[in-house]
Design an enzyme around this catalytic site. Structure first.
Site, PDB file in Angstrom:
ATOM      1  NE  ARG A  29      -0.698  -0.011   4.985  1.00 24.28           N
ATOM      2  CZ  ARG A  29      -0.826   1.114   5.671  1.00 24.28           C
ATOM      3  NH1 ARG A  29      -1.539   2.110   5.177  1.00 24.28           N
ATOM      4  NH2 ARG A  29      -0.262   1.257   6.859  1.00 24.28           N
ATOM      5  NE  ARG A  83      -4.296  -3.424  -0.218  1.00 25.82           N
ATOM      6  CZ  ARG A  83      -3.389  -3.692   0.719  1.00 25.82           C
ATOM      7  NH1 ARG A  83      -2.091  -3.627   0.419  1.00 25.82           N
ATOM      8  NH2 ARG A  83      -3.749  -4.032   1.933  1.00 25.82           N
ATOM      9  CG  ASN A 142       5.498  -1.376   0.195  1.00 31.65           C
ATOM     10  OD1 ASN A 142       6.082  -2.277   0.764  1.00 31.65           O
ATOM     11  ND2 ASN A 142       4.354  -0.888   0.646  1.00 31.65           N
ATOM     12  CD  GLN A 150       3.738  -9.945   5.274  1.00 29.35           C
ATOM     13  OE1 GLN A 150       3.128  -9.150   4.574  1.00 29.35           O
ATOM     14  NE2 GLN A 150       3.399 -10.195   6.516  1.00 29.35           N
ATOM     15  NE  ARG A 155      24.959 -19.018  30.740  1.00 32.16           N
ATOM     16  CZ  ARG A 155      24.185 -17.957  30.493  1.00 32.16           C
ATOM     17  NH1 ARG A 155      23.895 -17.653  29.240  1.00 32.16           N
ATOM     18  NH2 ARG A 155      23.733 -17.214  31.471  1.00 32.16           N
TER      19      ARG A 155
END
Length: 398
Positions: free
Chosen positions: A19, A88, A29, A119, A174
């Site tokens: 977007r 969209r 983007n 993504q 550990r």
């Protein structure tokens, strides 16, 4: 095998929602990272995945639409042929909308069987990661897949009295990092599900979920400006960079075995050595010849088969039994008064690396040694013997 065939028969799509209203980094983007817009890297990875049929980029921004359409019209147009830019709704692109809303909106309009949500904020994603994801998805009983990285850190939490306690190890024992399994962290790179599962559960993953591990560098996503600096450095470290502009090519040379052939050695019952060549490469050399480009083979082998193939292809140069390819190439260039920067060379093994690095456009097949791929300016989609030369020729003459 049956499960695998079912997956191949289905329609697999990638869905990349981007977007224009990012608040932390405006229009992030399409902001440049390693010489290309951020969304370029994930669209490229999705287009390169052999299991994905179409890559849908959904956006509300005209600027983003124009940028992605530009990928399809540029020098890598063939690579981005799977990409489709769609719109969209304002509702699905709002600050408060979930990614699932955008996915469900998409699923209500388009036909597909399986979907991978990708993504754009994960530019370290590679096509091979997505392929591993789909291979996990097709295994029996698996409904969804998500990408993760393994972290080996010691977690602590506070109890009701405010005292800290370890939550994933024994403080008195550990573990050494080498033997510590650590834990898996969702890195947000991709999620795979069937359309039926998405619509039923209204979620990106559901049912029996498998996790596919990615390189630990992919732990980072771009959300804040500081992430940008970190990821750009990691991309450079991993050899991820924008495609180079191809220089004017005056000499086009290739290794033989593993490039012109599949690298196999075939023998008849009489002991005759056989090699398999690809006819499309022959047409590639013909196209170069029409443009006055010098063509040839440089190979460490000294066999009659290579000579006969060179003559059949009407090549200008055949350097057989060559132990120092770069030295031979320098001599060839000096004799013709041509710079190394105007040479294209294709090789597939470690003895080709120096030559690939020295020329203006160094290339290798998809199944070349990993070190060769890192050195190359271009790695073909084709493997050795299946049209590697023709693929590179198309890029050069374009």
């Amino acid at each position: 095998m049956e499960e695998y065939n079912k997956l191949e028969a289905g329609m697999n799509v990638a869905f990349i929602p981007v977007r224009g209203g990012s608040k932390s980094i405006p229009l992030k983007n399409i902001k440049s990272i390693c010489g290309k817009p951020l969304v370029y890297w994930t669209v490229k990875a999705a287009c390169g995945c052999k299991y994905i049929d179409k890559v849908y980029v959904a956006t509300d921004s005209d600027k983003i639409r124009e940028t992605v359409e530009g990928f399809k019209a540029g020098i890598e147009s063939e690579w981005f042929s799977k990409a489709v830019v769609i719109g969209r709704s304002a509702e699905s692109a709002s600050d408060t909308a979930s990614t699932e809303l955008a996915m469900l909106e998409f699923a209500g309009i388009y036909d597909f069987d399986n979907i991978v949500l990708v993504q754009a904020t994960s530019p370290l994603l590679q096509a091979s990661d997505l392929e591993k994801g789909f291979e996990a998805f097709q295994t029996s009983g698996t409904d969804s897949v998500l990408s993760v990285v393994r972290q080996k850190r010691f977690h602590w939490g506070n109890d009701e009295n405010g005292y800290a306690h370890p939550t994933n190890y024994d403080v008195f024992h550990r573990p050494r990092r080498q033997v510590f399994d650590g834990y898996l962290v969702e890195n947000g790179a991709f999620y795979i599900s069937s359309k039926a599962g998405l619509l039923k559960y209204q979620n990106r993953v559901s049912g029996n979920i498998k996790a596919v591990e990615m390189n630990e560098d992919t732990f980072f996503e771009i959300d804040e400006p500081s992430d940008w600096v970190i990821i750009e450095a990691l991309m450079k470290k991993n050899g991820i960079s924008k495609p180079m502009e191809i220089p004017e090519i005056k000499i086009f040379l290739t290794d033989c075995d593993g490039c012109l052939t599949d690298g196999g050695m075939y023998y008849s019952e009489k002991g005759d050595e056989l090699k398999k060549f690809n006819t499309r490469d022959g047409m590639g050399f013909a196209l170069l010849r029409e443009r006055g480009i010098i063509t040839g083979i440089i190979t460490s082998e000294n066999v009659d088969l290579n000579r006969r193939r060179s003559e059949k292809l009407k090549l200008d140069i055949l350097e057989s039994g060559c132990r120092d390819k770069l030295k031979s190439l320098r001599r060839i260039c000096n004799e013709r008064g041509i710079s190394l920067s105007n040479v294209c060379y294709i090789g597939d093994d470690i003895n080709d690396i120096e030559t690939i690095k020295a020329v203006g456009y160094g290339c290798c097949p998809a199944d070349a040694m990993q070190e060769v791929k890192k050195a190359a300016d271009y790695v073909t989609n084709a493997i050795g013997g299946t049209g590697v030369i023709r693929e590179v020729v198309e890029k050069v003459i374009r």
